[in-house]
Design a protein around this motif. Structure first.
Motif, PDB file in Angstrom:
ATOM      1  N   LYS A 113      38.354  28.704  41.679  1.00 19.45           N
ATOM      2  CA  LYS A 113      37.332  29.868  41.501  1.00 19.45           C
ATOM      3  C   LYS A 113      37.121  29.924  39.948  1.00 19.45           C
ATOM      4  O   LYS A 113      35.987  29.716  39.529  1.00 19.45           O
ATOM      5  N   ASP A 114      38.254  30.284  39.368  1.00 18.58           N
ATOM      6  CA  ASP A 114      38.235  30.730  37.907  1.00 18.58           C
ATOM      7  C   ASP A 114      38.046  29.316  37.048  1.00 18.58           C
ATOM      8  O   ASP A 114      37.304  29.272  36.247  1.00 18.58           O
ATOM      9  N   LYS A 118      34.837  28.903  34.542  1.00 17.18           N
ATOM     10  CA  LYS A 118      34.994  28.567  33.116  1.00 17.18           C
ATOM     11  C   LYS A 118      34.343  27.236  32.848  1.00 17.18           C
ATOM     12  O   LYS A 118      33.826  27.309  31.856  1.00 17.18           O
ATOM     13  N   GLU A 169      29.550  33.940  36.053  1.00 21.37           N
ATOM     14  CA  GLU A 169      30.539  34.522  36.683  1.00 21.37           C
ATOM     15  C   GLU A 169      30.148  35.188  38.030  1.00 21.37           C
ATOM     16  O   GLU A 169      30.840  34.904  39.197  1.00 21.37           O
ATOM     17  N   ASN A 173      30.686  33.206  41.546  1.00 20.11           N
ATOM     18  CA  ASN A 173      31.554  33.900  42.284  1.00 20.11           C
ATOM     19  C   ASN A 173      31.133  34.290  43.814  1.00 20.11           C
ATOM     20  O   ASN A 173      31.951  33.999  44.802  1.00 20.11           O
TER      21      ASN A 173
END
Length: 211
Positions: A113-114, A118, A169, A173
């Motif tokens: 996810k991150d 990014k 984000e 998400n």
């Protein structure tokens, strides 16, 4: 009709109903995967030549698993109607494969996810720094209701407008949580399905031995 024959028929119908529900679940997973892949908002954000494609890996796993679930559910129904242990055995083996695929999609969505967020933020920032009035940047600002970046904000942004890195984000998400929850949730149902199919296959075999 003997009690054994009646029990055999009950087991067969139970297995048929289970496989039909299984087929419906496959349709749902496939629909979610196709929605995530062809959602106009998502496509507009990731349609550039150098756009990161990591997000779509989990989506493709969902689409493949959903298609396989539908196919397996169909053959499971056929196996239940024909009382074919060969088809039911193949059904169980495919359940195991699908379980691994769905679990992989769920874990992929959560663990990456991150990194995915990014990558998209970096992609947006590099394009924004090159041309902050380009078509791609306008698409991001329209879809996400955002403007600028944290380091290079818009001079006079409209009220309640966030920077686009925050918008990215929040947007991805939500999408990645859908992939994660659907993948792991269906994988959990797979476990129940494998146990249920094993019990019913044993019941069919034992009923035949008694008969």
């Amino acid at each position: 009709m003997s009690k054994v024959e009646g029990g055999m028929r009950c087991v067969k119908y139970l297995l048929f109903v289970f496989n039909f529900i299984f087929w419906l679940m496959g349709s749902f997973v496939l629909a979610v995967g196709l929605w995530l892949r062809f959602d106009p908002e998502t496509v507009s954000l990731l349609n550039g030549d150098k756009a990161p494609d990591t997000f779509f890996i989990g989506v493709y796993i969902l689409i493949g698993a959903g298609s396989l679930v539908m196919l397996v559910g169909f053959f499971g129904c056929c196996g239940a109607v024909r009382e074919s242990q060969c088809l039911l055995g193949s059904f169980f083996a495919c359940l195991l494969i699908i379980f691994c695929a769905e679990l992989a999609a769920g874990v992929f969505g959560f663990l990456n996810k991150d990194k995915i967020i990014k990558d998209v933020q970096t992609y947006y920032t590099s394009n924004y720094n090159e041309n902050n009035n380009g078509t791609l940047i306008i698409s991001y600002q329209k879809v996400l209701n955002c403007c600028g970046t944290t380091e290079n904000p818009c001079p006079d942004p409209p009220k309640d407008t966030k920077d686009c890195e925050t918008g990215i984000e929040e947007f991805f998400n939500t999408k990645l949580y859908i992939i994660g929850y659907v993948g792991i949730g269906i994988a959990g149902v797979m476990i129940i399905g494998m146990i249920f199919s094993m019990v019913l296959c044993c019941a069919i075999r034992n009923s035949r031995e008694v008969i």
